[in-house]
Design an enzyme around this catalytic site. Structure first.
Site, mmCIF file in Angstrom:
data_model
loop_
_atom_site.group_PDB
_atom_site.id
_atom_site.type_symbol
_atom_site.label_atom_id
_atom_site.label_comp_id
_atom_site.label_asym_id
_atom_site.label_seq_id
_atom_site.Cartn_x
_atom_site.Cartn_y
_atom_site.Cartn_z
ATOM 1 N N ASP A 184 0.848 -1.194 0.000
ATOM 2 C CA ASP A 184 0.000 0.000 0.000
ATOM 3 C C ASP A 184 0.889 1.251 0.000
ATOM 4 O OD1 ASP A 184 -2.184 1.849 0.458
ATOM 5 O OD2 ASP A 184 -3.353 0.183 1.213
ATOM 6 N N HIS A 207 1.962 1.882 -3.281
ATOM 7 C CA HIS A 207 1.068 2.878 -3.883
ATOM 8 C C HIS A 207 1.657 4.288 -3.911
ATOM 9 C CE1 HIS A 207 -2.716 0.171 -3.079
ATOM 10 N NE2 HIS A 207 -1.769 -0.436 -3.760
#
Ligand SMILES: *[C@@H]1O[C@H](CO)[C@@H](O)[C@H](O)[C@H]1NC(C)=O
Ligand SMILES: *[C@@H]1O[C@H](CO)[C@@H](O)[C@H](O)[C@H]1NC(C)=O
Ligand SMILES: *[C@@H]1O[C@H](CO)[C@@H](O)[C@H](O)[C@H]1NC(C)=O
Ligand SMILES: *[C@@H]1O[C@H](CO)[C@@H](O)[C@H](O)[C@H]1NC(C)=O
Ligand SMILES: *[C@@H]1O[C@H](CO)[C@@H](O)[C@H](O)[C@H]1NC(C)=O
Length: 362
Positions: A184, A207
């Site tokens: 993430d 991310h």
């Protein structure tokens, strides 16, 4: 129990700077909170060994499910890694990721954060490896004066919600020379944070670095964020600012400088329509205002055609102002293919930038 006992002794020690040495062995720790305030204004923790979390969910029965190791209200704490490792053994939690829908339904879907610093001044973290957290690897919350360097944060690309470092409500933070590979966000900065400098960090997979999501039904402010000399490798996003519709407040004085992109999917992204749940996504009459945001010296490749996406809200009277791009060159990973920019309601200027950002002054 042994750790809590030794913490009590360290925290109560007066005279000199107490040093807690965690020797070169593996320790299995149940959820634990190391609380202050402590008597000495400086405490050293030297981690030579491995701290390992239980590898089943059962160990959390009777404990607060949100956290594994927490330092609360401790000032002047330095944690020095020297080969030390914090292993969240999170894979048991990963099959049920915490989707936004579940959060809104109040479901207990999240695994614990591996390491939390809550309410602190003058924190130093250096040299640790943080691996396989059940959820985000580290939260720095309500802290002031933090220096983080030489960390390795690692979880697989497919592990959900395993952010590297989350920073809510904290000020005067420096993060340097670290390597963050997770499933993430690499670093996520949220409401109430200011004066944060991030430099020499390599992110990916993951991310990317994000600010937000801000303004979820309330007031948020973020100010003075400087990201420089960072590399993104194979990340879903590069530098992202996201806000919900309907919030108030601002995010301003933000700069991204000298950024290298290697096969990044959405290198530059402002999203003022953030709404991952796809429930109640109507446009509202207010939004967190974004201003004085600069991108300079950002170069490399994008795996998507749309290398730049500035999607700004129409509400709130000029929601994206003073946005500037200078020396931003983002090519496609596919040779010969053109990249493009989506630019909606953003105000500012762009110079020496490819792809061309039409809604900004050239
Ligand atoms: C931190 O310690 C101070 C001083 O003892 C105390 O007043 C405060 O309530 C503590 N805060 C938290 C969050 O524990
Ligand atoms: C911002 O943080 C740096 C250290 O990271 C510090 O030297 C500086 O004084 C801070 N600036 C403000 C305005 O607080
Ligand atoms: C980033 O790198 C440049 C060039 O190497 C250097 O001059 C600058 O001081 C660095 N920035 C930070 C914040 O370390
Ligand atoms: C750009 O971002 C907006 C807002 O999230 C989104 O609706 C749009 O689909 C994005 N554009 C592309 C081509 O992905
Ligand atoms: C919100 O506004 C944007 C920009 O005008 C538009 O593209 C989008 O369709 C709107 N969304 C809804 C749910 O009305």
């Amino acid at each position: 129990m042994a750790f809590l006992k030794v913490w009590k002794a360290v925290c109560q020690a007066e005279s000199v700077v107490p040093i807690l040495v965690i020797p070169r062995m593996t320790f299995l720790l149940k959820p634990a909170t190391f609380s202050g305030p402590c008597k000495s204004s400086n405490i050293f923790v030297q981690v030579l060994g491995n701290l390992v979390a239980p590898n089943t969910k059962w160990a959390w029965i009777g404990h607060h499910i949100n956290t594994w190791l927490t330092f609360s209200n401790v000032s002047g704490l330095s944690i020095i890694g020297q080969q030390g490792r914090i292993d969240g053994q999170g894979s048991a939690w990963w099959p049920q990721p915490c989707l936004q829908q579940n959060v809104q339904n109040g479901a207990k879907c999240n695994g614990p954060t591996a390491l939390t610093f809550d309410t602190c001044n003058d924190l130093q973290l250096n040299g640790l490896a943080h691996i396989n957290s059940p959820r985000n690897h580290m939260t720095v919350k309500n802290c002031n004066g933090v220096v983080i360097s030489n960390l390795h944060i690692i979880a697989t690309e497919t592990s959900p919600n395993t952010d590297g470092i989350d920073i809510p409500g904290s000020t005067n933070i420096q993060i340097g020379n670290s390597n963050i590979k997770t499933g993430d966000d690499c670093i996520a900065i949220s409401g109430g944070s200011s004066n944060i400098s991030i430099t020499g960090v390599t992110c990916g997979p993951g991310h990317g670095i994000s600010i937000g999501a801000l303004g979820y039904g309330g007031y948020d402010r973020v100010e003075g964020i400087h990201v420089s000399n960072c590399t993104f490798k194979g990340t879903m996003n590069g530098v992202r600012i996201k806000t919900w519709q309907g919030g108030n407040g601002y995010a301003r004085k933000i700069s991204f400088e000298n950024i290298k992109l290697v096969q990044v999917n959405n290198p530059i992204l402002i999203d003022q329509f953030y709404c991952p749940s796809r429930v109640d996504c109507q446009n509202k009459t207010s939004a967190v205002e974004l201003s004085d945001i600069s991108y300079s010296g950002i170069m490399g490749t994008s795996t998507a055609d749309e290398a730049i996406n500035l999607s700004c809200s129409q509400s709130g009277g000029g929601c994206c102002t003073d946005i500037s791009l200078d020396r931003v060159y983002i090519a496609s990973t596919i040779p010969g293919k053109k990249t493009n920019a989506n630019c909606f309601n953003a105000h500012g200027r762009s110079t020496h930038t490819k792809p061309t950002v039409k809604c900004l002054m050239q």
